[in-house]
Write a protein that holds these residues in place. Structure first.
Motif, PDB file in Angstrom:
ATOM      1  N   GLY A 281      52.053  43.068 -67.914  1.00 52.23           N
ATOM      2  CA  GLY A 281      51.934  44.162 -66.882  1.00 52.23           C
ATOM      3  C   GLY A 281      51.683  45.688 -67.381  1.00 52.23           C
ATOM      4  N   GLU A 282      51.280  45.812 -68.820  1.00 51.39           N
ATOM      5  CA  GLU A 282      51.156  46.929 -68.796  1.00 51.39           C
ATOM      6  C   GLU A 282      49.864  47.657 -68.738  1.00 51.39           C
ATOM      7  OE1 GLU A 282      52.127  47.555 -73.290  1.00 51.39           O
ATOM      8  OE2 GLU A 282      54.176  46.332 -72.826  1.00 51.39           O
ATOM      9  N   HIS A 283      49.495  48.742 -68.718  1.00 53.51           N
ATOM     10  CA  HIS A 283      48.285  49.310 -68.278  1.00 53.51           C
ATOM     11  C   HIS A 283      47.105  48.938 -69.111  1.00 53.51           C
ATOM     12  CE1 HIS A 283      45.334  52.042 -66.373  1.00 53.51           C
ATOM     13  NE2 HIS A 283      44.997  52.558 -67.572  1.00 53.51           N
ATOM     14  N   LEU A 284      46.059  48.502 -68.631  1.00 55.17           N
ATOM     15  CA  LEU A 284      45.010  47.884 -69.445  1.00 55.17           C
ATOM     16  C   LEU A 284      43.492  48.411 -69.170  1.00 55.17           C
ATOM     17  CD1 LEU A 284      44.933  45.220 -70.991  1.00 55.17           C
ATOM     18  CD2 LEU A 284      44.144  43.924 -69.157  1.00 55.17           C
ATOM     19  N   GLU A 285      42.884  49.107 -69.971  1.00 51.91           N
ATOM     20  CA  GLU A 285      41.628  49.667 -69.931  1.00 51.91           C
ATOM     21  C   GLU A 285      41.006  49.634 -71.253  1.00 51.91           C
ATOM     22  OE1 GLU A 285      41.315  53.931 -70.239  1.00 51.91           O
ATOM     23  OE2 GLU A 285      43.073  53.974 -69.058  1.00 51.91           O
TER      24      GLU A 285
ATOM     25  N   PHE B  53      23.604  52.526 -66.128  1.00 55.98           N
ATOM     26  CA  PHE B  53      24.480  53.573 -66.038  1.00 55.98           C
ATOM     27  C   PHE B  53      24.750  53.580 -64.303  1.00 55.98           C
ATOM     28  CE2 PHE B  53      22.014  56.134 -69.253  1.00 55.98           C
ATOM     29  CZ  PHE B  53      22.451  55.420 -70.240  1.00 55.98           C
ATOM     30  N   GLY B  54      25.937  53.861 -64.240  1.00 59.46           N
ATOM     31  CA  GLY B  54      26.548  54.078 -62.788  1.00 59.46           C
ATOM     32  C   GLY B  54      27.988  53.856 -62.895  1.00 59.46           C
ATOM     33  N   SER B  55      28.666  53.711 -61.912  1.00 58.16           N
ATOM     34  CA  SER B  55      30.108  53.371 -61.618  1.00 58.16           C
ATOM     35  C   SER B  55      30.415  52.561 -60.272  1.00 58.16           C
ATOM     36  CB  SER B  55      30.803  54.703 -61.362  1.00 58.16           C
ATOM     37  OG  SER B  55      30.431  55.154 -60.298  1.00 58.16           O
ATOM     38  N   ALA B  56      31.403  51.721 -60.411  1.00 59.34           N
ATOM     39  CA  ALA B  56      31.743  50.675 -59.513  1.00 59.34           C
ATOM     40  C   ALA B  56      33.135  50.358 -59.363  1.00 59.34           C
ATOM     41  CB  ALA B  56      30.787  49.439 -59.609  1.00 59.34           C
ATOM     42  N   LYS B  57      33.665  49.872 -58.439  1.00 54.44           N
ATOM     43  CA  LYS B  57      34.963  49.360 -58.347  1.00 54.44           C
ATOM     44  C   LYS B  57      34.923  48.142 -57.511  1.00 54.44           C
ATOM     45  CE  LYS B  57      39.561  50.682 -57.179  1.00 54.44           C
ATOM     46  NZ  LYS B  57      40.617  51.918 -56.783  1.00 54.44           N
ATOM     47  N   GLY B  58      35.714  47.072 -57.859  1.00 51.08           N
ATOM     48  CA  GLY B  58      35.676  45.838 -57.179  1.00 51.08           C
ATOM     49  C   GLY B  58      36.553  44.888 -57.955  1.00 51.08           C
ATOM     50  N   GLU B  59      36.852  43.589 -57.222  1.00 53.24           N
ATOM     51  CA  GLU B  59      37.439  42.771 -57.907  1.00 53.24           C
ATOM     52  C   GLU B  59      36.679  41.734 -59.070  1.00 53.24           C
ATOM     53  OE1 GLU B  59      38.498  38.260 -56.585  1.00 53.24           O
ATOM     54  OE2 GLU B  59      38.901  39.609 -55.171  1.00 53.24           O
ATOM     55  N   LEU B  60      37.295  41.565 -59.920  1.00 53.42           N
ATOM     56  CA  LEU B  60      36.838  40.808 -61.349  1.00 53.42           C
ATOM     57  C   LEU B  60      36.612  39.423 -61.120  1.00 53.42           C
ATOM     58  CD1 LEU B  60      35.293  41.756 -63.868  1.00 53.42           C
ATOM     59  CD2 LEU B  60      37.530  41.340 -65.076  1.00 53.42           C
ATOM     60  N   VAL B  61      35.567  38.822 -61.173  1.00 56.41           N
ATOM     61  CA  VAL B  61      35.347  37.555 -61.207  1.00 56.41           C
ATOM     62  C   VAL B  61      34.480  36.949 -62.230  1.00 56.41           C
ATOM     63  CG1 VAL B  61      35.790  37.099 -58.741  1.00 56.41           C
ATOM     64  CG2 VAL B  61      33.200  37.334 -59.396  1.00 56.41           C
ATOM     65  N   GLY B  62      34.409  35.762 -62.572  1.00 55.53           N
ATOM     66  CA  GLY B  62      33.395  35.228 -63.486  1.00 55.53           C
ATOM     67  C   GLY B  62      34.079  34.378 -64.873  1.00 55.53           C
TER      68      GLY B  62
ATOM     69  N   VAL C 174      29.955  53.722 -66.658  1.00 53.72           N
ATOM     70  CA  VAL C 174      28.804  53.428 -67.517  1.00 53.72           C
ATOM     71  C   VAL C 174      27.870  54.698 -67.759  1.00 53.72           C
ATOM     72  CG1 VAL C 174      26.974  51.819 -68.524  1.00 53.72           C
ATOM     73  CG2 VAL C 174      28.748  50.875 -66.801  1.00 53.72           C
ATOM     74  N   ASN C 175      27.687  55.200 -68.962  1.00 48.99           N
ATOM     75  CA  ASN C 175      26.941  56.461 -69.183  1.00 48.99           C
ATOM     76  C   ASN C 175      26.313  56.312 -70.484  1.00 48.99           C
ATOM     77  OD1 ASN C 175      28.848  57.691 -71.054  1.00 48.99           O
ATOM     78  ND2 ASN C 175      30.276  58.211 -69.296  1.00 48.99           N
ATOM     79  N   ASP C 176      25.596  57.442 -70.820  1.00 49.36           N
ATOM     80  CA  ASP C 176      24.790  57.210 -72.159  1.00 49.36           C
ATOM     81  C   ASP C 176      25.707  57.619 -73.350  1.00 49.36           C
ATOM     82  OD1 ASP C 176      25.580  60.038 -71.878  1.00 49.36           O
ATOM     83  OD2 ASP C 176      23.654  60.717 -71.967  1.00 49.36           O
ATOM     84  N   VAL C 177      27.120  57.641 -73.190  1.00 48.97           N
ATOM     85  CA  VAL C 177      28.003  57.868 -74.353  1.00 48.97           C
ATOM     86  C   VAL C 177      28.876  56.570 -74.314  1.00 48.97           C
ATOM     87  CG1 VAL C 177      29.726  59.087 -75.412  1.00 48.97           C
ATOM     88  CG2 VAL C 177      27.961  60.133 -74.233  1.00 48.97           C
ATOM     89  N   GLU C 178      29.423  56.128 -73.352  1.00 49.08           N
ATOM     90  CA  GLU C 178      30.524  54.981 -73.453  1.00 49.08           C
ATOM     91  C   GLU C 178      30.441  54.395 -71.958  1.00 49.08           C
ATOM     92  OE1 GLU C 178      33.951  57.258 -74.416  1.00 49.08           O
ATOM     93  OE2 GLU C 178      34.368  58.030 -72.350  1.00 49.08           O
ATOM     94  N   SER C 179      31.301  53.011 -72.182  1.00 49.27           N
ATOM     95  CA  SER C 179      31.708  52.411 -71.076  1.00 49.27           C
ATOM     96  C   SER C 179      32.980  52.069 -71.010  1.00 49.27           C
ATOM     97  CB  SER C 179      30.889  50.934 -71.079  1.00 49.27           C
ATOM     98  OG  SER C 179      29.557  50.985 -71.221  1.00 49.27           O
ATOM     99  N   LYS C 180      33.549  52.374 -69.653  1.00 48.77           N
ATOM    100  CA  LYS C 180      34.819  52.286 -69.360  1.00 48.77           C
ATOM    101  C   LYS C 180      35.188  50.838 -68.447  1.00 48.77           C
ATOM    102  CE  LYS C 180      37.248  56.623 -70.325  1.00 48.77           C
ATOM    103  NZ  LYS C 180      38.313  57.703 -69.875  1.00 48.77           N
ATOM    104  N   VAL C 181      36.127  50.295 -68.789  1.00 50.22           N
ATOM    105  CA  VAL C 181      36.610  49.129 -67.749  1.00 50.22           C
ATOM    106  C   VAL C 181      37.939  49.422 -67.621  1.00 50.22           C
ATOM    107  CG1 VAL C 181      37.072  46.846 -67.379  1.00 50.22           C
ATOM    108  CG2 VAL C 181      34.961  47.528 -68.618  1.00 50.22           C
ATOM    109  N   VAL C 182      38.586  49.861 -66.328  1.00 52.29           N
ATOM    110  CA  VAL C 182      39.944  50.119 -66.167  1.00 52.29           C
ATOM    111  C   VAL C 182      40.416  49.352 -65.058  1.00 52.29           C
ATOM    112  CG1 VAL C 182      41.379  51.872 -65.497  1.00 52.29           C
ATOM    113  CG2 VAL C 182      39.346  52.535 -66.678  1.00 52.29           C
ATOM    114  N   PHE C 183      41.633  48.536 -65.330  1.00 44.36           N
ATOM    115  CA  PHE C 183      42.292  47.659 -64.367  1.00 44.36           C
ATOM    116  C   PHE C 183      43.194  48.743 -63.181  1.00 44.36           C
ATOM    117  CE2 PHE C 183      40.770  44.490 -67.349  1.00 44.36           C
ATOM    118  CZ  PHE C 183      40.400  43.450 -66.451  1.00 44.36           C
ATOM    119  N   ASP C 184      43.257  48.381 -62.374  1.00 48.37           N
ATOM    120  CA  ASP C 184      44.240  49.081 -61.245  1.00 48.37           C
ATOM    121  C   ASP C 184      45.541  48.719 -61.649  1.00 48.37           C
ATOM    122  OD1 ASP C 184      42.018  50.285 -60.194  1.00 48.37           O
ATOM    123  OD2 ASP C 184      42.012  49.340 -58.343  1.00 48.37           O
TER     124      ASP C 184
END
Length: 320
Positions: A173-177, A188-197, A310-320
């Motif tokens: 349960g430690e912070h995961l990003e 590019f863009g940003s979004a937030k939602g439940e991860l599935v797949g 998602v931008n032109d430098v990097e992509s971030k994935v951060v879990f709440d």
């Protein structure tokens, strides 16, 4: 007749709103002294190859139980469907087992999923861990409203230290990003939602069943291994025609490993195929994310809320 139709519409909207508001249940995170079970749900594991994984768990302060399916040999499978289901059921029902770690993928989990009874699991939820064929369990648990972990498996002997550490963080349960360099294919863009797949081939095979994922307002993760390019196109088109892509908030594309082409080329590589099928949707997409059939297989918590940027430098994935 008009009144009956009106009541039906109102009821449908009411039920839909309840479903949209339903929160995913996160199993209790592990603590030192907890016990994790290693089982086989698909391909057999008859080799003496679990010592490294057991060592990881011991170093994390966990106890280990080896399931009865480890060592069973039924052609490709780890015993019969009934044997694999019985072993998994034992771990589901045991309140002292706090996580179930699937030893490997291959094929066969779908053959045992309908034998399982999740009654006691619902009373005492626990983490189910794995990837590839374990996508069957991730998807089934997701439809039931429970989170699970897409990550390395006990036979992932070549896993990077980063991949191992990501699993430890997810379990405790430690912070995961994650932050990864921008891929030229990204949108590019940003979004937030439940991860599935999970594994694309498995997701494709589950469509139409009670284990099929609901993609509405979700962020979809996909990965795959050893597929022909036209198969990828077929599977992506199936997701599209089933409405799975229509309401997504974003897509994370993991490893698309060891793809094949025919003697007459398909004409696009695997990322171009995904880009072509999804080009009508105005959503952020991360390509070549480090998760899937690779040594650097970072853990993802399926069913948990995640933010992507998602931008032109990097992509971030951060879990709440």
């Amino acid at each position: 007749m008009k009144k009956i139709i009106l009541i039906s519409i109102v009821t449908t909207v009411f039920v839909s709103n309840i479903q949209a508001q339903k929160k995913m249940i996160i199993p209790p995170y592990l603590k030192k002294g907890d016990t994790i079970a290693i089982v086989a749900t698909a391909r057999k594991n008859i080799d003496d190859n679990l010592k490294p994984a057991i060592s990881w768990l011991k170093n994390w302060g966990l106890e280990v139980v080896i399931g009865n399916t480890i060592g069973l040999d039924n052609n490709q499978l780890a015993g019969t469907d009934e044997q694999r289901a019985a072993d998994f059921q034992t771990q589901l029902d045991n309140p002292n087992i706090k996580a179930i770690w699937c030893v490997r993928g291959g094929y066969g989990t779908v053959r045992m999923i309908d034998f399982l009874d999740f009654t006691k699991f619902k009373q005492s939820p626990k983490w189910v861990i794995g990837f590839s064929d374990v996508t069957v369990l991730h998807s089934h648990l997701n439809t039931m409203g429970y989170a699970s972990i897409h990550g390395i498996m006990p036979v992932s002997s070549k896993a990077t230290e980063e991949a191992k550490e990501s699993l430890r963080k997810a379990l405790f349960g430690e912070h995961l990003e994650y932050t990864v360099p921008c891929d030229q294919m990204n949108r590019f863009g940003s979004a937030k939602g439940e991860l599935v797949g999970g594994n694309l081939s498995i997701l494709y095979s589950l469509l139409g069943s009670e284990s099929a994922i609901d993609c509405h307002d979700k962020i979809l993760f996909i990965e795959d291994l050893d597929e022909y390019l036209y198969h990828i196109d077929r599977m992506m088109m199936n997701l599209k025609r089933n409405g799975c892509l229509e309401s997504l908030k974003g897509i994370i594309v993991g490893g698309m490993t060891k793809m094949h082409d025919n003697e007459i080329p398909w004409g696009k590589n695997v990322l171009e195929i995904i880009d072509d099928v999804t080009k009508k949707y105005n959503i952020p997409i991360i390509y070549n994310f480090p998760a899937g059939h690779m040594a650097d297989n970072h853990s993802l918590i399926m069913g948990k809320q995640v933010s992507i940027e998602v931008n032109d430098v990097e992509s971030k994935v951060v879990f709440d």
